[in-house]
Design an enzyme around this catalytic site. Structure first.
Site, PDB file in Angstrom:
ATOM      1  N   ASP A  67       0.841  -1.199   0.000  1.00 19.07           N
ATOM      2  CA  ASP A  67       0.000   0.000   0.000  1.00 19.07           C
ATOM      3  C   ASP A  67       0.872   1.244   0.000  1.00 19.07           C
ATOM      4  OD1 ASP A  67      -2.918   1.103   0.634  1.00 19.07           O
ATOM      5  OD2 ASP A  67      -1.481   2.236   1.837  1.00 19.07           O
TER       6      ASP A  67
ATOM      7  N   TYR B  20       2.906  10.073   0.770  1.00 21.20           N
ATOM      8  CA  TYR B  20       3.859   9.432   1.678  1.00 21.20           C
ATOM      9  C   TYR B  20       5.301   9.790   1.338  1.00 21.20           C
ATOM     10  CZ  TYR B  20      -0.135   6.422   2.921  1.00 21.20           C
ATOM     11  OH  TYR B  20      -1.355   5.935   3.316  1.00 21.20           O
TER      12      TYR B  20
ATOM     13  N   LYS C  74      -2.613   6.235  -4.114  1.00 17.20           N
ATOM     14  CA  LYS C  74      -3.726   7.159  -3.900  1.00 17.20           C
ATOM     15  C   LYS C  74      -3.408   8.543  -4.464  1.00 17.20           C
ATOM     16  CE  LYS C  74      -3.964   4.797   0.529  1.00 17.20           C
ATOM     17  NZ  LYS C  74      -2.536   4.364   0.455  1.00 17.20           N
TER      18      LYS C  74
ATOM     19  N   HIS D 116      -7.585   9.750  -2.072  1.00 16.03           N
ATOM     20  CA  HIS D 116      -7.077   9.636  -0.707  1.00 16.03           C
ATOM     21  C   HIS D 116      -8.016  10.282   0.317  1.00 16.03           C
ATOM     22  CE1 HIS D 116      -2.986   9.125   1.515  1.00 16.03           C
ATOM     23  NE2 HIS D 116      -3.996   8.889   2.333  1.00 16.03           N
TER      24      HIS D 116
END
Length: 310
Positions: free
Chosen positions: A46, A51, A76, A109
């Site tokens: 994931d 990130y 996402k 997201h």
């Protein structure tokens, strides 16, 4: 070793029940973590643009002996892309970062539009807020763009959402007739045939609240069953019928987290009871710093927000 459980999404694609989460994994740690996870047997990774570590994940995908088609890869779209014309553009950026030609699951997201541009979190002049994109056409139009990307490009196998409420889900379903493959609301999602994923299943301490993994009852169950507390919580999620993506960059924990098992009914119910009696929402955007000045979940603390998801 994992029991190898999978979820069948509403479009027929299969998602491994246990995956590796990469949120908050520091630069320089993610590549090794993903490589070790794949060596251990994980087949679900994931990721997300926000990130900031997708290039490292991409390096791991290049170096592993596991064929790409055997890996379920999620990423996402971030909030600064809530314009229909940016949905595929952002997907292309994600694919370049990950070094792959397709995603197994592409998600929205958050149902929150930030002002578009290269800055992922555009700040207000005083730095206290993130700038909301009042000109975004709304989540229904963004979801329509996701549907088109899946239908026409070959770059995405399944599409889903994250951090959406039941009302948000109903809005995008009514607008398109297309049900997301994977968001997060249990009873409603069961009725709609939507698979769930448990994020931060061990709890997180970003906002200083107690973590579920430290709950005395979880510790008691783990000791009784001769398991680790993390294994109890991960197994509970999988037994509930959802996928679950614990984050770790520590090889021993990556291995431990992949050893799920079947909880005895009384212990499964004891874990469920903790959540029913002590529900906690870890992410409320109006409490973030900088603040997202928008009502996402309809909570009391969001009532004075300048915007409401549309």
């Amino acid at each position: 070793m994992s029991l190898g459980r999978t979820l069948t999404l509403n479009d027929g694609n299969k998602m491994p029940a246990i995956g590796l989460g990469t949120w908050l994994s520091k630069p320089g740690e993610v590549e090794a973590a993903v490589l070790h996870a794949l060596k251990t047997g994980y087949r679900h990774i994931d990721a997300a643009l926000i990130y900031g570590n997708q290039e490292e994940i991409g390096e791991a995908l290049k170096k592993t002996d596991v064929p790409r088609e055997d890996i379920f890869l999620t990423s996402k779209m971030w909030n600064n892309s809530h314009r229909p014309e940016l949905v595929e553009k952002t997907l292309d950026l994600i694919l370049r970062q990950l070094g792959t030609t397709y995603l197994d699951l592409y998600e929205i997201h958050w149902p929150v539009p930030f002002q578009p541009g290269d800055i992922l979190e555009p700040p207000s002049a005083d730095g206290k807020d993130i700038l909301i994109d009042a000109d975004s056409p709304g989540i229904a139009e963004i979801w329509k763009a996701f549907v088109e990307v899946k239908k026409n490009t070959g770059k995405v196998k399944s599409i889903g959402v994250s951090n959406f409420s039941q009302a948000h889900l109903q809005t995008i379903i009514d607008a398109t007739g297309v049900v997301p493959a994977q968001p997060a609301l249990e009873e409603y999602c069961k009725k709609k045939g939507i698979a769930l994923t448990g994020y931060s299943p061990l709890g997180n301490n970003v906002i200083g609240l107690p973590r579920i993994i430290d709950n005395p009852k979880i510790q008691e169950i783990a000791n009784k069953l001769r398991k680790q507390p993390s294994q109890v919580l991960i197994s509970w999620c999988a037994q509930k019928g959802m996928s679950v993506i614990p984050k770790s960059v520590t090889p021993s924990r990556i291995e431990i987290n992949f050893q799920d098992f079947i909880l005895p009914e009384e212990d499964f119910e004891a874990v469920s009871k903790i959540g029913r009696e002590n529900p906690v929402r870890y992410g409320v955007p109006v409490a973030f710093k900088p603040r997202w000045n928008i009502d996402v979940f309809g909570l009391e603390e969001e009532k004075d927000a300048a915007y409401k998801v549309w």
